[in-house]
Write a protein that holds these residues in place. Structure first.
Motif, mmCIF file in Angstrom:
data_model
loop_
_atom_site.group_PDB
_atom_site.id
_atom_site.type_symbol
_atom_site.label_atom_id
_atom_site.label_comp_id
_atom_site.label_asym_id
_atom_site.label_seq_id
_atom_site.Cartn_x
_atom_site.Cartn_y
_atom_site.Cartn_z
ATOM 1 N N GLU A 192 44.581 35.019 41.066
ATOM 2 C CA GLU A 192 44.660 33.534 41.171
ATOM 3 C C GLU A 192 44.674 32.853 39.806
ATOM 4 O O GLU A 192 44.910 31.651 39.703
ATOM 5 C CB GLU A 192 43.513 32.975 42.031
ATOM 6 N N LYS A 241 46.796 33.340 37.695
ATOM 7 C CA LYS A 241 48.191 33.058 37.372
ATOM 8 C C LYS A 241 48.395 31.558 37.468
ATOM 9 O O LYS A 241 47.795 30.903 38.310
ATOM 10 C CB LYS A 241 49.081 33.786 38.392
ATOM 11 N N ASN A 242 49.225 31.052 36.606
ATOM 12 C CA ASN A 242 49.497 29.597 36.544
ATOM 13 C C ASN A 242 48.287 28.779 36.085
ATOM 14 O O ASN A 242 48.279 27.573 36.196
ATOM 15 C CB ASN A 242 49.981 29.046 37.895
ATOM 16 N N GLN A 243 47.231 29.489 35.687
ATOM 17 C CA GLN A 243 46.117 28.776 35.067
ATOM 18 C C GLN A 243 46.150 29.124 33.582
ATOM 19 O O GLN A 243 46.735 30.140 33.183
ATOM 20 C CB GLN A 243 44.797 29.196 35.711
#
Ligand code: ADP
Length: 869
Positions: free
Chosen positions: A60, A62-64
């Motif tokens: 999760e 990812k994209n952080q």
């Protein structure tokens, strides 16, 4: 756990031992080489993620931003610190945001190359959430305060400093910045409220009191003089020593609220005191409000709680059914419902006919109907007024007078039956007619030019007009009263009402009266003619004594005019010496109603005074009230002159006679004594008789002389004190000597001296005694009484002689009066004795009288005051 090198193991054990969540990422791929349980918990993962690249173990992320930051740390070799950063992690199967303070620190080899990154994190989610919540609450509070326009304040009682927010500053009229002391606050409070505020504050910061503060007061901005009502609430905080170290609270502008309250109060007062009856009920029919007028009309106690009542209680059963089943359903949302309903007085159960208006009350916000309002007007006054009007209408309708009603232009609205008959107009023609149609031309002129302007200005007119009979064209004289009727509120003239009386019967009566008056006038003229033909002056006066008529003879005699005579002006003609006597006697007659009889002199047109005998008699009505006096003035001047001549003659004659008679008496006395001496008793006796006759003659002459003296006012009195009894004894002796037939009896009870003319009083007693003897020839007794009546001496002489008839008794004291009869010559005399006696008694302030019974005898009496005034 995979071991890379011993150093690594050392790290791993460090990581595991760390109380904080810690993990190590190795190589550019960020292989999770170590992660302690705390970190695994943070991620919500198990140990199986160890050895995986971070992106796989914690996909999760990812994209952080974390992986990017890690790469940068790896590349740059610089430690990265982050504070309270959010991270979205799948924990317990759901993606959640957590907050961390974390560090990415590079682990370097001896060459200074980064080989791994150690990640420590502190889990701050709860802290951040709590802080956020606080901030949110704060924000919401501020927002609420701002939107409610509530200001906050905070007083430091120890340093006397007030901390105020902008709103508070505004409310109290302070500048936006600058320090504020408690005293400054007080100076901004309306002077009428300062004391109460100060007291409330002191009480609030009093440790022994409640510490609560809740007060409403007025502030007056110093800057712009705006008056505001504020509502302050607060609380004091005390330290362990019981000293208030803080006193804080809120202030709210309630100016509008107060104004609204007031408006509401005013509105309520208005409604409550409104004369209309107002009631509000909810949809179930429960009463919510009832104003005073309504309570009074419906018999509800003014103090009663109306919410306990049901609207149903105020209708008759029939009306309740109508209201519930019909009217309520018919109430128009906009126009409401109006109509007549019979209401019921709650207490008396009286039925009250009312004009009722219903309207639906809606919730202003939702528009939903929440109740019903009703206003009611008691129709009873209107009904009775209407009945009155109908009564009036029937009175007018049946009136025998002409009653009409028209608009201000004269267009007829109504004429009553009598009026229609009077002017010969049919009922259907009435509305077509105009005032000017049925009045004569001259009346129309008068109405136009005189009456209408007066009606508009003064509102009423009355006078005589002429109507025209529409068929016969007969002119009918009337007496008319006209009234302008004005609209009650605007006062605008709206109609003219009239009432008229047919004057023909009255005029007939007037004519009859005029004829009668003319007839009466001719009688009056005749009477006046008659009055003018009599030789006397004839006059009349009102009960007040003012002359209202006098005949022509007066004017002929005096040359005076009516104005110079009537009223009381006739007195101007009376001789100045007689006027007071005449006036006095007239006044007495007017007061007592006794006939007026007096002689006085009046000036004639030749400026000479003439004597008149004036007599007047009152004419009385049935109740004996004097309505008029009728009087006559008879010219007695000539008579008076003759009397004067007679008196003169008598005066002269008696005077002239006195001297020879005195000589005669002297000679007779001398001769009598000569004969007596010569012994010729016969002749002496004759001369004695002559002597007696001469004495009588002397007495007669002296009486005549006295009368002339009395008449001319020359009778002299020589007053002195003397013994009355002695005088009476002397008289008795003298009289007794003249008559042996009569015995003079005496009862003398007066033994005092009196003041007066002895000879004149002696003359009176002698006269009464000689008369008593003279007029009782058959009797042989005469009685004389004297009596002491306090300051008065009373003398009575009683005889048993011929007496005097009652009607003549009053006259015996008149001059020359003698009771006539066949015995006139039996009793010689001139009729002067009693006259002289009465004059003497009167002059001495006494009274003389007679009581007599014809054929039985008389008692003559007199009184004299002992001392004259
Ligand atoms: P004179 O006696 O001279 O006539 P008076 O004046 O004394 O006059 O009396 C008037 C009249 O009154 C008399 O004429 C007589 O008629 C009457 N009169 C007077 N005294 C008596 C008396 N005692 N009795 C009856 N008649 C009297």
């Amino acid at each position: 756990m995979t071991t890379l090198y011993s150093e690594q193991d050392g790290f791993n054990s460090l990581v595991e031992a760390s109380p904080m969540p810690t993990a190590i990422y190795k190589g550019m791929n960020m292989i999770i080489s170590a992660a302690n349980q705390a970190m695994l918990d943070l991620w919500g993962k198990t140990t199986h993620v160890i050895g995986m690249p971070l992106i796989e173990g914690v996909p999760e992320l990812k994209n952080q931003p974390f992986l990017g930051i890690l790469e940068e740390v790896f590349e740059t070799g610089e430690t990265y610190y982050s504070k309270e950063s959010p991270a979205d992690l799948v924990v317990d199967g759901t993606l959640q945001t957590f907050y961390f303070t974390f560090t990415y620190k590079p682990l370097k080899n001896d060459n200074g190359e980064t080989i791994a990154i150690i990640n420590t994190a502190a889990h701050l989610t709860e802290l951040v959430a709590a802080r956020k919540q606080i901030a949110d609450t704060q924000e919401r509070l501020t927002f609420a305060l701002i939107s409610a326009e509530i200001g906050t304040w905070d007083l430091d009682p120890i340093n006397n400093i007030v901390n105020w927010d902008a709103r508070c500053r505004e409310l109290f009229g302070f500048a936006k910045d600058g320090e504020i002391k408690y005293g400054d606050v007080l100076s901004c409070i309306h002077q009428d409220d300062v004391e109460v505020v100060n007291k409330a504050v002191l009480q609030a910061i009093d440790p022994n009191a409640e510490g609560q503060y809740d007060i409403k007061y007025r502030t007056l901005s110093k800057e712009n003089h705006i008056l505001r009502w504020v509502h302050c609430k607060g609380k004091a905080y005390f330290n362990d020593d019981g000293i208030a170290y803080r006193f804080a609270g809120i202030a709210q502008d309630i100016t509008n609220e107060i104004a609204a309250d007031r408006r509401e109060q005013q509105l309520l007062t208005l409604i409550d005191n409104n004369a209309d009856h107002m009631t509000v009920a909810d949809l179930k029919g429960n009463v919510i409000y009832m104003n005073k007028a309504s309570r009074l009309m419906l018999g509800v106690d003014l103090a009663a709680d109306v919410t306990k009542l049901s609207a149903k209680d105020f209708y008759t059963p029939n009306e309740l059914d109508r209201v519930q089943n019909h009217i309520i359903k018919e109430i128009d949302p906009v126009k409401g419902w109006q109509g007549n309903i019979s209401l019921l007085n709650f207490t008396t159960k009286d039925v009250i006919p009312c004009r009722v208006s219903y309207l639906l009350i809606k919730d202003p916000a939702t528009g939903e109907v929440i109740g019903r309002g009703a206003t009611a007007r008691d129709l009873r006054p209107e009904i009775s007024a209407k009945a009155e009007v109908e009564k009036m209408a029937s009175i007018v309708g049946s009136s025998e007078d002409f009653c009409n009603y028209c608009d201000t232009n004269g267009n007829t609205v109504y004429i009553n039956p009598s009026g229609r008959e009077l002017i010969g107009i049919s009922e259907e023609n009435v509305p077509k007619s105009n005032l000017f149609d049925y009045h004569s031309d001259s009346s129309n002129e008068k109405i136009k030019n005189e009456i209408l302007p007066l009606l508009f200005s003064k509102g009423r007119w009355s006078g005589e007009l002429e109507l025209i009979h529409q068929e016969t064209k007969e002119i009918i004289p009337i007496h008319k009263q006209l009234y302008m009727i004005r609209e009650e509120i605007t006062n605008i003239p709206v109609a003219i009402a009239g009432i008229a009386r047919d004057l023909r019967p009255e005029l007939n009566v007037r004519k009859i009266l005029a004829d009668k008056n003319a007839a009466l006038q001719s009688v009056v003229n005749e009477l006046e003619f008659l009055a003018n033909t009599v030789p006397s002056v004839v006059w009349t006066s009102g009960p007040d004594g003012n002359l209202d008529y006098i005949n022509q003879r007066w004017f002929d005699q005096t040359g005076k005019s009516n104005e110079e005579t009537l009223g009381a002006r006739w007195m101007e003609s009376v001789h100045p010496d007689d006027v007071s006597l005449a006036e006095k006697a007239w006044k007495i007659s007017l007061e007592t109603g006794a006939p007026y009889e007096i002689e006085f002199r009046c000036l004639d047109k030749f400026n000479n005074y003439r004597w008149y005998l004036v007599r007047a008699m009152p004419l009385k009505d049935a109740e004996g009230k004097i309505v008029k006096w009728y009087g006559t003035n008879n010219d007695v001047h000539h008579q008076k002159e003759l009397e004067k001549q007679k008196d003169n003659f008598l005066g002269i004659a008696s005077h002239e006679l006195k001297t020879p008679v005195t000589s005669l008496k002297a000679y007779a006395q001398v001769m009598e004594s000569m004969f007596k001496r010569s012994g010729d008793f016969k002749n002496a006796d004759l001369l004695g008789k002559m002597n007696k006759q001469v004495d009588r003659l002397t007495n007669l002459i002296s009486d005549l002389l006295d009368v002339t003296k009395i008449n001319s006012g020359r009778l002299q009195f020589n007053n002195a004190e003397f013994d009355f009894n002695e005088m009476v004894e002397e008289v008795i002796e003298d009289v007794q000597r003249t008559s042996f037939k009569h015995i003079i009896k005496k009862e003398l009870n007066f033994n005092k001296t009196i003041y007066g003319d002895r000879d004149r009083i002696c003359q009176v007693v002698t006269n009464l005694l000689t008369n008593a003897v003279k007029y009782s020839p058959e009797a042989n007794e005469v009685v004389i009484y004297t009596e002491d009546a306090h300051d008065i001496v009373k003398v009575c002489v009683q005889d048993y002689g011929i007496g005097i008839s009652p009607d003549l008794q009053d006259h015996v004291f008149e001059q020359f009066y003698r009771v006539s009869g066949n015995r006139e010559h039996t009793f010689p005399g001139l009729g002067l004795g009693l006259y002289i006696s009465s004059e003497i008694v009167k002059r001495l302030g006494g009274k003389i009288w007679v009581n007599s019974v014809q054929g039985k005898g008389s008692t003559f009496g007199f009184t004299i005051p002992i001392m004259m005034d």
